[in-house]
Design a protein around this motif. Structure first.
Motif, short mmCIF file in Angstrom:
data_model
loop_
_atom_site.label_atom_id
_atom_site.label_comp_id
_atom_site.label_asym_id
_atom_site.label_seq_id
_atom_site.Cartn_x
_atom_site.Cartn_y
_atom_site.Cartn_z
N PHE A 47 0.83 -1.20 0.00
CA PHE A 47 0.00 0.00 0.00
C PHE A 47 0.87 1.25 0.00
O PHE A 47 1.88 1.32 0.71
CB PHE A 47 -0.88 -0.01 1.25
N VAL A 48 0.45 2.25 -0.78
CA VAL A 48 1.14 3.54 -0.82
C VAL A 48 0.23 4.65 -0.30
O VAL A 48 0.59 5.37 0.62
CB VAL A 48 1.61 3.87 -2.24
N ALA A 49 -0.95 4.79 -0.92
CA ALA A 49 -1.85 5.87 -0.55
C ALA A 49 -3.26 5.53 -1.01
O ALA A 49 -3.44 4.75 -1.94
CB ALA A 49 -1.40 7.19 -1.17
N ALA A 50 -4.26 6.15 -0.36
CA ALA A 50 -5.65 5.94 -0.75
C ALA A 50 -6.45 7.19 -0.45
O ALA A 50 -6.07 8.00 0.41
CB ALA A 50 -6.23 4.74 -0.02
N ILE A 51 -7.58 7.31 -1.15
CA ILE A 51 -8.43 8.48 -0.99
C ILE A 51 -9.88 8.04 -1.06
O ILE A 51 -10.26 7.23 -1.91
CB ILE A 51 -8.09 9.54 -2.07
N ARG A 52 -10.71 8.59 -0.18
CA ARG A 52 -12.12 8.25 -0.15
C ARG A 52 -12.84 8.84 -1.37
O ARG A 52 -12.31 9.67 -2.08
CB ARG A 52 -12.76 8.76 1.15
N ARG A 53 -14.10 8.40 -1.56
CA ARG A 53 -14.85 8.77 -2.76
C ARG A 53 -14.97 10.27 -2.95
O ARG A 53 -14.83 10.79 -4.06
CB ARG A 53 -16.24 8.15 -2.71
N ASN A 54 -15.24 10.98 -1.87
CA ASN A 54 -15.42 12.43 -1.99
C ASN A 54 -14.17 13.20 -1.59
O ASN A 54 -14.23 14.41 -1.36
CB ASN A 54 -16.62 12.90 -1.16
N ALA A 55 -13.06 12.51 -1.50
CA ALA A 55 -11.75 13.11 -1.24
C ALA A 55 -11.62 13.75 0.13
O ALA A 55 -10.69 14.53 0.36
CB ALA A 55 -11.40 14.13 -2.33
N ASP A 56 -12.51 13.42 1.05
CA ASP A 56 -12.45 14.06 2.36
C ASP A 56 -11.42 13.42 3.28
O ASP A 56 -11.02 14.02 4.29
CB ASP A 56 -13.82 14.04 3.03
N THR A 57 -10.99 12.22 2.95
CA THR A 57 -10.02 11.51 3.78
C THR A 57 -8.97 10.84 2.91
O THR A 57 -9.31 10.22 1.90
CB THR A 57 -10.71 10.45 4.65
N THR A 58 -7.72 10.97 3.32
CA THR A 58 -6.62 10.31 2.63
C THR A 58 -5.79 9.51 3.62
O THR A 58 -5.79 9.80 4.82
CB THR A 58 -5.71 11.32 1.91
N TYR A 59 -5.12 8.50 3.10
CA TYR A 59 -4.28 7.64 3.92
C TYR A 59 -2.94 7.44 3.21
O TYR A 59 -2.90 7.39 1.97
CB TYR A 59 -4.94 6.27 4.11
N TYR A 60 -1.89 7.29 4.00
CA TYR A 60 -0.56 7.12 3.43
C TYR A 60 0.22 6.06 4.20
O TYR A 60 0.08 5.93 5.42
CB TYR A 60 0.24 8.42 3.47
N ALA A 61 1.06 5.35 3.48
CA ALA A 61 2.03 4.49 4.14
C ALA A 61 3.06 5.38 4.84
O ALA A 61 3.36 6.48 4.37
CB ALA A 61 2.73 3.61 3.11
N ASP A 62 3.58 4.89 5.95
CA ASP A 62 4.55 5.70 6.70
C ASP A 62 5.77 6.06 5.84
O ASP A 62 6.35 7.13 6.00
CB ASP A 62 5.01 4.93 7.94
N SER A 63 6.12 5.17 4.94
CA SER A 63 7.32 5.37 4.13
C SER A 63 7.20 6.52 3.14
O SER A 63 8.22 7.01 2.63
CB SER A 63 7.67 4.08 3.38
N VAL A 64 5.98 6.96 2.85
CA VAL A 64 5.80 8.03 1.87
C VAL A 64 5.14 9.28 2.47
O VAL A 64 5.03 10.30 1.78
CB VAL A 64 4.96 7.55 0.66
#
Length: 123
Positions: A47-64
């Motif tokens: 996993f690197v990064a992800a974003i919810r449907r309406n872009a209100d929440t994002t997630y990132y791997a610690d490495s990036v």
């Protein structure tokens, strides 16, 4: 059915930047959360990064975290990954994926995958 096509990969020196794009087919792009994963030679896809449907929440791997930014444009059916301060360890094939579910920080949460784009960071 969703088809995903990644672009923007290439060869860059350490410290440089690249912007990956992922274009999705279909009219239901905004119904999916989107993610970026990568796979280096001999390693598992991660996993690197992800974003919810309406872009209100994002997630990132610690490495990036702090270096990469995920964003999306639902009007253009496109998700982006801005990658700054690239390191040789970022070298991998980068994959875009679409998720109809809630868990978007692991591979099993995704329904559709692109074919990937190669990113190579030289030291």
């Amino acid at each position: 059915q969703v088809q995903l096509v990644e672009s923007g990969g290439g060869l860059v020196q350490a410290g440089g930047s690249l912007r990956l794009s992922c274009a999705a087919s279909g009219r239901t792009f905004s119904s999916y959360a989107m993610g970026w994963f990568r796979q280096a030679p001999g390693k598992e896809r991660e996993f690197v990064a992800a974003i919810r449907r309406n872009a209100d929440t994002t997630y990132y791997a610690d490495s990036v975290k702090g270096r990469f930014t995920i964003s999306r444009d639902n009007a253009k059916n496109t998700v982006y990954l801005q990658m700054n301060s690239l390191k040789p360890e970022d070298t991998a094939v980068y994959y875009c994926a679409a998720s109809a579910g809630w868990e978007i920080r692991s591979l099993i949460g995704y329904n559709y995958w692109g074919r990937g784009t190669q990113v190579t960071v030289s030291s």
